[in-house]
Scaffold this motif. Structure first.
Motif, PDB file in Angstrom:
ATOM      1  N   ASP A 358       0.862  -1.172   0.000  1.00 57.54           N
ATOM      2  CA  ASP A 358       0.000   0.000   0.000  1.00 57.54           C
ATOM      3  C   ASP A 358       0.903   1.228   0.000  1.00 57.54           C
ATOM      4  O   ASP A 358       1.480   1.594   1.025  1.00 57.54           O
ATOM      5  N   GLU A 359       1.024   1.872  -1.165  1.00 56.92           N
ATOM      6  CA  GLU A 359       1.990   2.957  -1.296  1.00 56.92           C
ATOM      7  C   GLU A 359       1.497   4.275  -0.726  1.00 56.92           C
ATOM      8  O   GLU A 359       2.218   5.276  -0.746  1.00 56.92           O
ATOM      9  N   ALA A 360       0.291   4.272  -0.190  1.00 53.52           N
ATOM     10  CA  ALA A 360      -0.181   5.463   0.527  1.00 53.52           C
ATOM     11  C   ALA A 360       0.346   5.470   1.952  1.00 53.52           C
ATOM     12  O   ALA A 360       0.240   6.482   2.648  1.00 53.52           O
ATOM     13  N   LYS A 361       0.881   4.348   2.382  1.00 52.04           N
ATOM     14  CA  LYS A 361       1.373   4.225   3.750  1.00 52.04           C
ATOM     15  C   LYS A 361       2.886   4.071   3.764  1.00 52.04           C
ATOM     16  O   LYS A 361       3.483   3.515   2.860  1.00 52.04           O
ATOM     17  N   GLY A 362       3.486   4.579   4.848  1.00 54.26           N
ATOM     18  CA  GLY A 362       4.916   4.411   5.035  1.00 54.26           C
ATOM     19  C   GLY A 362       5.206   3.200   5.902  1.00 54.26           C
ATOM     20  O   GLY A 362       4.323   2.675   6.588  1.00 54.26           O
ATOM     21  N   LEU A 363       6.450   2.759   5.866  1.00 48.38           N
ATOM     22  CA  LEU A 363       6.879   1.609   6.662  1.00 48.38           C
ATOM     23  C   LEU A 363       8.053   2.002   7.536  1.00 48.38           C
ATOM     24  O   LEU A 363       8.987   2.664   7.086  1.00 48.38           O
ATOM     25  N   HIS A 364       7.985   1.583   8.802  1.00 53.81           N
ATOM     26  CA  HIS A 364       9.139   1.718   9.679  1.00 53.81           C
ATOM     27  C   HIS A 364      10.208   0.740   9.194  1.00 53.81           C
ATOM     28  O   HIS A 364       9.891  -0.350   8.701  1.00 53.81           O
ATOM     29  N   PRO A 365      11.498   1.108   9.310  1.00 56.58           N
ATOM     30  CA  PRO A 365      12.553   0.235   8.748  1.00 56.58           C
ATOM     31  C   PRO A 365      12.537  -1.202   9.247  1.00 56.58           C
ATOM     32  O   PRO A 365      12.932  -2.110   8.509  1.00 56.58           O
ATOM     33  N   TRP A 366      12.103  -1.463  10.472  1.00 52.91           N
ATOM     34  CA  TRP A 366      12.040  -2.857  10.911  1.00 52.91           C
ATOM     35  C   TRP A 366      11.084  -3.669  10.029  1.00 52.91           C
ATOM     36  O   TRP A 366      11.227  -4.887   9.903  1.00 52.91           O
ATOM     37  N   ASP A 367      10.112  -3.009   9.442  1.00 51.86           N
ATOM     38  CA  ASP A 367       9.160  -3.679   8.558  1.00 51.86           C
ATOM     39  C   ASP A 367       9.397  -3.302   7.095  1.00 51.86           C
ATOM     40  O   ASP A 367       8.533  -3.534   6.252  1.00 51.86           O
ATOM     41  N   GLY A 368      10.548  -2.713   6.827  1.00 53.61           N
ATOM     42  CA  GLY A 368      10.824  -2.177   5.501  1.00 53.61           C
ATOM     43  C   GLY A 368      10.900  -3.233   4.417  1.00 53.61           C
ATOM     44  O   GLY A 368      11.244  -4.392   4.657  1.00 53.61           O
ATOM     45  N   ILE A 369      10.566  -2.814   3.189  1.00 55.27           N
ATOM     46  CA  ILE A 369      10.593  -3.683   2.004  1.00 55.27           C
ATOM     47  C   ILE A 369      11.456  -3.014   0.944  1.00 55.27           C
ATOM     48  O   ILE A 369      11.308  -1.820   0.678  1.00 55.27           O
TER      49      ILE A 369
END
Length: 598
Positions: A358-369
């Motif tokens: 979901d590119e409207a949302k950001g990810l914290h690096p621990w969950d990064g892709i």
């Protein structure tokens, strides 16, 4: 027609489009496009990272104790700072405490890199934006000597004969037609303001710094065994201490080696104070207009802090480099920073060549892709392998867009100094006040292209003094009978929990650096690096905020659009490192190689 961004910039995509590709005198591959109005002011800026690294993918499934050796090779300039951040991440995950000697040695190595990187940046990457070496051929060596003695009376190399010899060498170099780093410069551009004598003095110091920087490297060689990629160790440092040992007998660290380090750190402080800082003051006085503009991205800055006084304590009170965030220039409120909090740090990819669920949302690096997704927008011009004009409304960079609580932030020496000044740290405040007094400019001048450049010189002085502090501390600890440099109690994977995660952070020369790791069944499950140029060079985010590179170029006047030295000045003031921030891909996006991990 303008587009107002949430972080307060009015973008106008009409007018002349100017493309700088590649941006040279940086680490890595970078492209910049701007729109210039009829009066030659920049009204829109687009910064593109044009290479893909993929080290996060390579690390999956590997032994976390080896991660430092891989990530250190992200870059040939930042080197040890990635290794330091990596071993800290693993130690955080596994609860490993390092000895005090290891902390001092790590700090000395990191501070050595800070000074080395800043010096190379200014003299060999950035100075040619201000200094015209061709103009130096017109200089009077006697007048240059007088200038040198007025700028830095304590620098011994200042005789007319010395400058005459340098000028003769320079003339032979130019007349040979092999201009090397001076080739294709805009040497007739009126944006160059220095008189010939100042140009000759600066070129001379360019050569002196080139010679001296190889001495600075020896500190990291002594402690790390080699450079540019020294050795590191989860649990401490790999160099053993033996004060009575002979180097030939295999004792890496003895009194002779420590005395050599002392000589280097003393000489480094002398060079910074006698050459580097006086040069910054001299150039600043002659380019007063560049002490305004090219400033902070909405005046929002971020610093993680670094250089722990005592080992294993990464709380703000124990870190000698400032910690905190300032939003929209509000110096009265320095906000705390928590690199573990998913509500604080997130990476977005709507304008980056990556794919999220979901590119409207950001990810914290621990969950990064880190999943590549290279595609050009419908309004781009050219082809996938020959881009003429990028479409900033679509994906346009290999750099992700990290945000702190939704804000685009600037990181780096200037950010650190602004945070330190706002917090009232005496060391940073004294340096800034002295510099502003010498230039006879207000505090607001700090928020500028030259302010960013000056902060690096001031930090070099600060770092050189701290090197001496930690070397004295190391020697005192050894004299007290402590020779421990590593803690190996938890080095065996059999002692590890089945699933852990950790974060390591530091202040790299270019700014806030973090590595986040997940370890499962003794192997790396996920590894994400968010580096300084990811912060500074980020593209637009989901909300339309622009990053620091793009923001700093807004409203800059370009004297000659066909010779955009002004664009280079501002971009170079960040010391961009695209090798770190971007994630190498074939011409048509095909697979280059298949990496099998154990």
């Amino acid at each position: 027609m303008g587009i107002l961004t949430p972080n307060g910039f009015n973008l106008d995509t009409t007018g002349q489009r100017v493309v700088v590709d590649p941006v040279t005198r940086i680490e890595g591959h970078m492209r910049c496009e701007v729109n210039i109005d009829a009066d030659n002011f920049i009204r829109n800026a687009v910064s593109t990272g044009t290479m893909w690294r993929g080290l996060e993918v390579i690390l999956k499934g590997r032994d976390p104790r080896d991660a430092w050796a891989f990530v250190q090779r992200i870059c040939g300039v930042c080197t040890g700072t990635h290794a330091l951040t990596s071993v800290r991440a693993v130690e955080d995950a596994l609860g490993i405490m390092i000895p005090e000697n290891a902390n001092s040695i790590r700090n000395i190595m990191q501070l050595s890199l800070q000074i080395h990187d800043h010096m190379v940046h200014f003299y060999h990457l950035h100075a040619l934006d201000w200094v015209n070496p061709i103009n130096a051929l017109k200089a009077d060596p006697v007048a240059t000597s007088v200038l040198q003695q007025s700028v830095s009376p304590h620098h011994p190399m200042s005789s007319p004969g010395y400058f005459r010899d340098i000028q003769t060498r320079l003339r032979k170099f130019v007349e040979s037609g092999q201009l090397g780093p001076f080739k294709n410069g805009y040497w007739t551009n009126p944006a160059y303001l220095l008189p010939p004598e100042a140009d000759l003095m600066a070129v001379t110091h360019y050569l002196e710094a080139l010679d001296f920087q190889k001495e600075i490297m020896k500190t990291r060689t002594i402690f790390g065994g080699k450079d540019i990629h020294p050795n590191w160790l989860v649990g401490g440092v790999p160099c053993a201490i033996n004060m009575d040992g002979d180097m030939a007998a295999g004792a890496p660290l003895n009194m002779e080696r420590l005395n050599k380090v002392k000589q280097i750190v003393d000489d480094t402080l002398t060079f910074v104070e006698n050459v580097y800082i006086p040069d910054i003051i001299a150039i600043g006085n002659m380019y007063k207009g560049w002490l305004y503009g090219g400033g902070l991205s909405g005046k929002s800055v971020l610093a993680y802090g670094d250089i722990p006084d005592k080992a294993n304590d990464y709380s703000p009170s124990n870190l000698m480099m400032p910690v905190g965030a300032i939003i929209n220039g509000n110096l009265s409120e320095v906000l705390p920073v928590d690199v573990r909090n998913p509500d604080e740090i997130q990476e977005f990819v709507p304008h980056s060549w990556y794919k999220y669920p979901d590119e409207a949302k950001g990810l914290h690096p621990w969950d990064g892709i880190t999943e590549a997704n290279y595609q050009l927008g419908p309004n781009s011009k050219g082809t996938r392998t020959n881009i003429i004009e990028i479409d900033e409304g679509a994906k346009y960079s290999w750099i992700k867009a990290p945000r702190w609580k939704g804000h685009a932030m600037e990181v780096g020496p200037l950010a650190r100094y602004v945070v330190g000044y706002a917090q009232g740290h005496a060391e940073f405040k004294e340096q800034i006040d002295q510099t502003l007094h010498a230039l006879n400019v207000p505090f607001s001048a700090l928020f500028s292209t030259l302010g960013r450049t000056a902060a690096r010189a001031l930090e070099s002085q600060w770092a050189a003094r701290k090197q001496i502090y930690f070397l004295d501390k190391l020697i005192a600890n050894i004299k007290a009978g402590d020779s421990a440099t590593a803690n190996t109690e938890k080095f065996d994977p059999k002692t590890w929990p089945s699933e852990v995660r950790g974060v390591g952070f530091t202040e790299a020369p270019r700014g806030a650096l973090g590595h986040w790791i997940r370890i499962k069944d003794t192997r790396i499950e996920n590894y994400q690096c968010v580096v300084p140029t990811t912060w500074n060079g980020s593209p637009r985010d989901h909300a339309g905020n622009i990053g620091a590179f793009e923001a700093s170029l807004m409203d800059t006047k370009v004297e000659r659009p066909e010779e955009p030295v002004e664009i280079l000045r501002t971009l170079h003031s960040f010391d961009p490192c695209l090798a770190c921030s971007t994630h190498v891909i074939g011409p048509d996006g095909q697979e280059l190689t298949n990496v099998k991990v154990r």
